[in-house]
Design a protein around this motif. Structure first.
Motif, PDB file in Angstrom:
ATOM      1  N   GLU A 123       0.832  -1.209   0.000  1.00 48.52           N
ATOM      2  CA  GLU A 123       0.000   0.000   0.000  1.00 48.52           C
ATOM      3  C   GLU A 123       0.868   1.261   0.000  1.00 48.52           C
ATOM      4  OE1 GLU A 123      -0.428  -2.623   1.914  1.00 48.52           O
ATOM      5  OE2 GLU A 123      -2.296  -3.407   1.068  1.00 48.52           O
ATOM      6  N   ARG A 124       1.955   1.247   0.774  1.00 50.42           N
ATOM      7  CA  ARG A 124       2.857   2.405   0.808  1.00 50.42           C
ATOM      8  C   ARG A 124       3.502   2.628  -0.550  1.00 50.42           C
ATOM      9  NH1 ARG A 124       5.385   4.314   5.407  1.00 50.42           N
ATOM     10  NH2 ARG A 124       6.331   5.768   3.912  1.00 50.42           N
ATOM     11  N   THR A 125       3.904   1.543  -1.205  1.00 49.33           N
ATOM     12  CA  THR A 125       4.529   1.674  -2.525  1.00 49.33           C
ATOM     13  C   THR A 125       3.522   2.169  -3.549  1.00 49.33           C
ATOM     14  OG1 THR A 125       5.938  -0.216  -1.965  1.00 49.33           O
ATOM     15  CG2 THR A 125       5.938   0.502  -4.250  1.00 49.33           C
ATOM     16  N   ALA A 126       2.296   1.663  -3.463  1.00 48.67           N
ATOM     17  CA  ALA A 126       1.252   2.098  -4.385  1.00 48.67           C
ATOM     18  C   ALA A 126       0.993   3.593  -4.234  1.00 48.67           C
ATOM     19  CB  ALA A 126      -0.030   1.312  -4.136  1.00 48.67           C
ATOM     20  N   THR A 127       0.997   4.075  -2.993  1.00 49.83           N
ATOM     21  CA  THR A 127       0.812   5.501  -2.744  1.00 49.83           C
ATOM     22  C   THR A 127       1.987   6.300  -3.287  1.00 49.83           C
ATOM     23  OG1 THR A 127      -0.485   5.060  -0.748  1.00 49.83           O
ATOM     24  CG2 THR A 127       0.498   7.249  -0.957  1.00 49.83           C
ATOM     25  N   ALA A 128       3.201   5.799  -3.082  1.00 56.93           N
ATOM     26  CA  ALA A 128       4.403   6.508  -3.531  1.00 56.93           C
ATOM     27  C   ALA A 128       4.445   6.643  -5.046  1.00 56.93           C
ATOM     28  CB  ALA A 128       5.655   5.780  -3.050  1.00 56.93           C
ATOM     29  N   LEU A 129       3.907   5.638  -5.747  1.00 56.59           N
ATOM     30  CA  LEU A 129       3.942   5.654  -7.212  1.00 56.59           C
ATOM     31  C   LEU A 129       2.600   6.034  -7.830  1.00 56.59           C
ATOM     32  CD1 LEU A 129       6.039   2.415  -7.920  1.00 56.59           C
ATOM     33  CD2 LEU A 129       6.845   4.777  -7.748  1.00 56.59           C
ATOM     34  N   ASP A 130       1.578   6.177  -6.990  1.00 59.77           N
ATOM     35  CA  ASP A 130       0.228   6.511  -7.451  1.00 59.77           C
ATOM     36  C   ASP A 130      -0.290   5.447  -8.417  1.00 59.77           C
ATOM     37  OD1 ASP A 130      -2.110   7.936  -7.636  1.00 59.77           O
ATOM     38  OD2 ASP A 130      -1.391   9.284  -9.211  1.00 59.77           O
ATOM     39  N   VAL A 131      -0.279   4.202  -7.950  1.00 63.63           N
ATOM     40  CA  VAL A 131      -0.780   3.079  -8.749  1.00 63.63           C
ATOM     41  C   VAL A 131      -1.693   2.222  -7.883  1.00 63.63           C
ATOM     42  CG1 VAL A 131       1.233   3.014 -10.269  1.00 63.63           C
ATOM     43  CG2 VAL A 131       1.235   1.641  -8.174  1.00 63.63           C
ATOM     44  N   ASP A 132      -2.333   1.246  -8.524  1.00 63.85           N
ATOM     45  CA  ASP A 132      -3.213   0.313  -7.821  1.00 63.85           C
ATOM     46  C   ASP A 132      -2.359  -0.714  -7.067  1.00 63.85           C
ATOM     47  OD1 ASP A 132      -4.995  -1.638  -7.013  1.00 63.85           O
ATOM     48  OD2 ASP A 132      -6.103  -1.664  -8.900  1.00 63.85           O
ATOM     49  N   PRO A 133      -2.628  -0.930  -5.781  1.00 67.03           N
ATOM     50  CA  PRO A 133      -1.856  -1.930  -5.028  1.00 67.03           C
ATOM     51  C   PRO A 133      -1.894  -3.316  -5.659  1.00 67.03           C
ATOM     52  CG  PRO A 133      -3.174  -0.599  -3.539  1.00 67.03           C
ATOM     53  CD  PRO A 133      -3.604  -0.234  -4.936  1.00 67.03           C
ATOM     54  N   GLU A 134      -2.963  -3.606  -6.399  1.00 71.49           N
ATOM     55  CA  GLU A 134      -3.083  -4.922  -7.026  1.00 71.49           C
ATOM     56  C   GLU A 134      -2.189  -5.066  -8.255  1.00 71.49           C
ATOM     57  OE1 GLU A 134      -4.765  -7.365  -5.635  1.00 71.49           O
ATOM     58  OE2 GLU A 134      -5.209  -5.949  -4.014  1.00 71.49           O
ATOM     59  N   ALA A 135      -1.524  -3.976  -8.656  1.00 71.78           N
ATOM     60  CA  ALA A 135      -0.665  -4.034  -9.837  1.00 71.78           C
ATOM     61  C   ALA A 135       0.700  -4.645  -9.532  1.00 71.78           C
ATOM     62  CB  ALA A 135      -0.472  -2.629 -10.421  1.00 71.78           C
ATOM     63  N   PHE A 136       0.969  -4.935  -8.250  1.00 71.84           N
ATOM     64  CA  PHE A 136       2.258  -5.529  -7.873  1.00 71.84           C
ATOM     65  C   PHE A 136       2.140  -7.053  -7.833  1.00 71.84           C
ATOM     66  CE2 PHE A 136       2.336  -1.264  -6.100  1.00 71.84           C
ATOM     67  CZ  PHE A 136       3.583  -0.822  -6.485  1.00 71.84           C
ATOM     68  N   GLU A 137       3.226  -7.688  -8.245  1.00 71.83           N
ATOM     69  CA  GLU A 137       3.249  -9.150  -8.253  1.00 71.83           C
ATOM     70  C   GLU A 137       4.633  -9.620  -7.821  1.00 71.83           C
ATOM     71  OE1 GLU A 137       3.502 -12.120 -11.912  1.00 71.83           O
ATOM     72  OE2 GLU A 137       1.431 -11.399 -11.634  1.00 71.83           O
ATOM     73  N   ARG A 138       4.667 -10.585  -6.925  1.00 69.31           N
ATOM     74  CA  ARG A 138       5.950 -11.131  -6.480  1.00 69.31           C
ATOM     75  C   ARG A 138       6.421 -12.194  -7.469  1.00 69.31           C
ATOM     76  NH1 ARG A 138       9.129 -11.218  -2.076  1.00 69.31           N
ATOM     77  NH2 ARG A 138       7.688  -9.918  -0.876  1.00 69.31           N
ATOM     78  N   ARG A 139       7.694 -12.105  -7.834  1.00 69.36           N
ATOM     79  CA  ARG A 139       8.307 -13.089  -8.720  1.00 69.36           C
ATOM     80  C   ARG A 139       9.636 -13.515  -8.117  1.00 69.36           C
ATOM     81  NH1 ARG A 139       7.128 -11.045 -14.981  1.00 69.36           N
ATOM     82  NH2 ARG A 139       4.836 -11.001 -14.761  1.00 69.36           N
ATOM     83  N   GLY A 140       9.623 -14.690  -7.517  1.00 69.39           N
ATOM     84  CA  GLY A 140      10.807 -15.149  -6.814  1.00 69.39           C
ATOM     85  C   GLY A 140      11.085 -14.244  -5.627  1.00 69.39           C
ATOM     86  N   ALA A 141      12.329 -13.767  -5.514  1.00 70.52           N
ATOM     87  CA  ALA A 141      12.680 -12.846  -4.427  1.00 70.52           C
ATOM     88  C   ALA A 141      12.308 -11.413  -4.762  1.00 70.52           C
ATOM     89  CB  ALA A 141      14.179 -12.938  -4.137  1.00 70.52           C
ATOM     90  N   GLY A 142      11.964 -11.167  -6.031  1.00 75.61           N
ATOM     91  CA  GLY A 142      11.695  -9.812  -6.483  1.00 75.61           C
ATOM     92  C   GLY A 142      10.221  -9.472  -6.552  1.00 75.61           C
ATOM     93  N   ILE A 143       9.948  -8.211  -6.878  1.00 73.61           N
ATOM     94  CA  ILE A 143       8.581  -7.699  -7.044  1.00 73.61           C
ATOM     95  C   ILE A 143       8.528  -6.904  -8.335  1.00 73.61           C
ATOM     96  CG2 ILE A 143       6.753  -6.241  -6.080  1.00 73.61           C
ATOM     97  CD1 ILE A 143       9.451  -7.334  -3.735  1.00 73.61           C
TER      98      ILE A 143
END
Length: 266
Positions: free
Chosen positions: A148-168
């Motif tokens: 949620e904090r990252t979504a606010t920082a970038l002004d995007v939908d929190p659901e737009a993030f996806e974890r892939r292995g150790a990364g996001i």
């Protein structure tokens, strides 16, 4: 006895050459209001309040407890600028203009006081002030609300993030728009975003990808990890079925989490 009282009240860190002019002006105004309020009922007492307030401000630098920090936090930057005390340098960016050029990113970060030249003039490094503020900001990021904090920082939908292995990764119409090699990299970016928003006019109008580019540029110069440890940098070779790729890596010394993972052009 009087000299001892004066010595006990005096605070050299807020007086003389160290006196904060905005703090002094604000406190003089507070003292004047108090003196006028008291003087409206008792003229002599009002005079005593005015003299006492002036003496305290002269000796201590301020009348209201906690003034230095309160002034930094609440006094408008425009007012601080009148006294040459604006703590932040700012630049204005055109949100329609691409910011992929590393040289332009560096110029902007230099202009806002995030970066400075190293003593030998051959490279760039974080300024002490920015590094201290970034370190403190990373310590306040709650990982349980990181998406949620990252979504606010970038002004995007929190659901737009996806974890892939150790990364996001950040997805835009199922395409990868931005990526982070670890959760610690996200924490670092969330903390840096708040600092850059105060320094870059038009930050709120920048697309998410442009903000992410800026933040990854800051992360290249990281000196601390969110876990409180230091960083180490090296390069390694990543192999696929038909190619090899040299990658520059900045990782947390204690946890091993990667803050930066960037291909090196041959």
């Amino acid at each position: 006895m009087v000299s001892r009282l004066v010595e006990s009240l005096s605070q050299s860190e807020y007086t003389g050459e160290n006196r904060c002019l905005p703090c002094t002006v604000v406190n003089l105004l507070v003292g004047a209001v108090l003196a006028l309020a008291v003087g409206s009922r008792n003229r002599l007492l009002g005079v005593l309040v005015a003299v006492g307030s002036g003496a305290l401000i002269y000796l201590r630098g301020y009348l209201v407890p906690g003034t230095p920090e309160l002034t930094k936090q609440y006094l408008p930057r425009r007012v601080l600028g009148w006294f040459g005390k604006d703590p932040l340098a700012t630049v204005e960016l055109d949100p329609e203009h691409g910011l992929d050029d590393p040289a332009e990113l560096e110029r902007t970060l230099l202009a806002v006081g995030a970066l400075e030249e190293t003593p030998d003039g051959r490279d760039l490094q974080l300024t002490d002030a920015f590094a201290d503020q970034w370190r403190a900001a990373m310590g306040t990021v709650d990982r349980t609300a990181l998406r949620e904090r990252t979504a606010t920082a970038l002004d995007v939908d929190p659901e737009a993030f996806e974890r892939r292995g150790a990364g996001i990764v950040l997805l835009d119409d199922f395409r990868v728009a931005a990526q982070w090699p670890s959760e610690s990299a996200l924490v670092a970016d969330v903390a840096a975003a708040d600092l850059l928003a105060d320094r870059i006019d038009g930050w709120e109008d920048l697309p998410a990808v442009q903000r992410a580019i800026f933040l990854s540029g800051v992360r290249l110069f990281a000196e601390d990890c969110p876990d409180g440890g230091g960083v180490e940098a090296d390069s390694e070779v990543v192999e696929s079925c038909c190619s090899q790729l040299d990658v520059f890596v900045v990782r947390c010394s204690d946890s091993g989490e990667r803050l930066v993972e960037q291909p090196v052009e041959g």
